[in-house]
Design an enzyme around this catalytic site. Structure first.
Site, PDB file in Angstrom:
ATOM      1  N   HIS A 146      -1.411  -1.097  -4.306  1.00 15.09           N
ATOM      2  CA  HIS A 146      -2.468  -1.392  -4.062  1.00 15.09           C
ATOM      3  C   HIS A 146      -2.698   0.094  -3.435  1.00 15.09           C
ATOM      4  O   HIS A 146      -1.892   1.096  -2.490  1.00 15.09           O
ATOM      5  CB  HIS A 146      -2.804  -1.564  -2.771  1.00 15.09           C
ATOM      6  N   MET A 178     -12.205   4.132   0.096  1.00 14.01           N
ATOM      7  CA  MET A 178     -12.904   4.138   1.437  1.00 14.01           C
ATOM      8  C   MET A 178     -13.714   5.793   1.111  1.00 14.01           C
ATOM      9  O   MET A 178     -13.063   6.762   1.728  1.00 14.01           O
ATOM     10  CB  MET A 178     -11.879   4.736   2.208  1.00 14.01           C
ATOM     11  N   SER A 214       0.939  -1.626  -0.098  1.00 12.80           N
ATOM     12  CA  SER A 214       0.071  -0.291   0.126  1.00 12.80           C
ATOM     13  C   SER A 214       0.913   1.371   0.267  1.00 12.80           C
ATOM     14  O   SER A 214       1.326   1.843   1.268  1.00 12.80           O
ATOM     15  CB  SER A 214      -1.237   0.054   1.242  1.00 12.80           C
ATOM     16  N   MET A 247      -8.775   7.580   0.270  1.00 11.89           N
ATOM     17  CA  MET A 247      -9.914   8.178   1.152  1.00 11.89           C
ATOM     18  C   MET A 247     -10.815   9.635   1.157  1.00 11.89           C
ATOM     19  O   MET A 247      -9.948  10.659   0.817  1.00 11.89           O
ATOM     20  CB  MET A 247      -9.558   8.190   2.843  1.00 11.89           C
ATOM     21  N   MET A 281     -11.319  -6.077   5.963  1.00 18.93           N
ATOM     22  CA  MET A 281     -10.712  -4.801   6.640  1.00 18.93           C
ATOM     23  C   MET A 281      -9.970  -5.740   7.967  1.00 18.93           C
ATOM     24  O   MET A 281     -11.067  -6.225   8.454  1.00 18.93           O
ATOM     25  CB  MET A 281     -11.420  -3.881   7.087  1.00 18.93           C
TER      26      MET A 281
HETATM   27  C1  DX5 Z   1      -6.369   1.673   6.195  1.00 20.29           C
HETATM   28  C2  DX5 Z   1      -5.772   1.171   4.496  1.00 20.29           C
HETATM   29  C3  DX5 Z   1      -4.872   0.578   4.259  1.00 20.29           C
HETATM   30  C4  DX5 Z   1      -3.254  -0.030   4.793  1.00 20.29           C
HETATM   31  C5  DX5 Z   1      -2.682  -0.390   5.232  1.00 20.29           C
HETATM   32  O1  DX5 Z   1      -7.598   1.989   5.469  1.00 20.29           O
HETATM   33  O2  DX5 Z   1      -6.702   0.732   3.629  1.00 20.29           O
HETATM   34  O3  DX5 Z   1      -4.454  -0.701   2.789  1.00 20.29           O
HETATM   35  O4  DX5 Z   1      -2.705   0.824   3.245  1.00 20.29           O
HETATM   36  O5  DX5 Z   1      -1.617  -0.282   6.045  1.00 20.29           O
HETATM   37  P1  DX5 Z   1      -1.116  -1.102   6.610  1.00 20.29           P
HETATM   38  O6  DX5 Z   1      -0.268  -2.455   6.430  1.00 20.29           O
HETATM   39  O7  DX5 Z   1       0.053  -0.211   7.838  1.00 20.29           O
HETATM   40  O8  DX5 Z   1      -1.584  -1.118   8.567  1.00 20.29           O
HETATM   41 ZN    ZN Z   2      -6.731  -0.330   1.490  1.00 30.16          ZN
END
Ligand code: DX5
Ligand code: ZN
Length: 215
Positions: free
Chosen positions: A32, A67, A7, A36, A136
């Protein structure tokens, strides 16, 4: 072997091109990209314009995780920006089936994501229409949070549902994935591991991706 989807939320945005090039050359399978809106989640990240720039750095599969509220308003924009997969949240869609059809009709793959409090049973009637279910494993909005252990049970339940319906839907786990918990996540039935902090805050992101890939 799981699909590894780092990500970029945890990347250094002053050196985004450098981090994209690193991912492009690495053994990572997917990019990824976390979008947001400050409404569905309490944080604001980036939109289609940044996705479009990232797209120019790679031919790898771009997995865009929306999101946001009213994702149907932005489906076209993310298609134009070059998304290969568009994932919307179950909790953000009044007309989830219509939203999924809209994504598919534009030639993208479609995913549905559920928050930690949402039971997997609620996906029963939409499962056959999606390519990916994103579970999630943290509350969405921020990188660097801890994995919620109950997710392991949800992965197993979802895997059973997918097998019962003889489907080929992939299970993606997003949030708090580490080198320590990844083996049990894969063993439970996950196909795709998203990893933000684990990759970008490590001393050698390329080797960390290799290590995740080798599990
Ligand atoms: C959180 C995101 C994730 C985030 C994951 O809301 O959807 O994709 O970037 O980050 P880590 O792996 O650091 O939890
Ligand atoms: Zn994500």
């Amino acid at each position: 072997m799981a699909i590894i989807a780092p990500s970029l939320l945890s990347a250094n945005f002053l050196h985004l091109k450098k981090d994209c090039d690193m991912l492009d050359k690495s053994s990572a399978d997917w990019f990824h990209l976390d979008v947001m809106d400050g409404r569905f989640v309490p944080n604001i990240s980036f939109g289609p314009m940044v996705v479009e720039f990232i797209r120019t750095t790679t031919n790898k599969y771009c997995d865009v995780h929306l999101m946001i509220e009213e994702p149907e308003k932005y489906t076209d924009a993310f298609k134009k920006a070059g998304a290969d997969n568009l994932t919307v949240h179950y909790e953000a869609c009044k007309h989830l089936h219509r939203n999924i059809q809209q994504i598919k009709s534009l030639g993208m793959n479609a995913g549905v994501a559920i928050n930690p409090h949402t039971p997997v049973d609620l996906l029963k009637d939409i499962l056959k229409d999606v390519d990916v279910v994103c579970l999630m494993s943290v509350n969405p909005g921020f990188g660097g949070q801890s994995f919620i252990p109950h997710t392991i049970h949800k992965i197993k339940q979802l895997k059973e549902m997918i097998n019962e319906q003889l489907l080929n839907v992939k299970i993606e786990i997003d949030g708090g994935v580490t080198l320590e918990n990844a083996p049990s996540i894969i063993e439970a039935g996950a196909d795709i591991l998203v990893a933000g902090n684990t990759v970008f805050k490590s001393t050698n992101p390329t080797l960390t991706i290799d290590a995740l890939k080798s599990l």
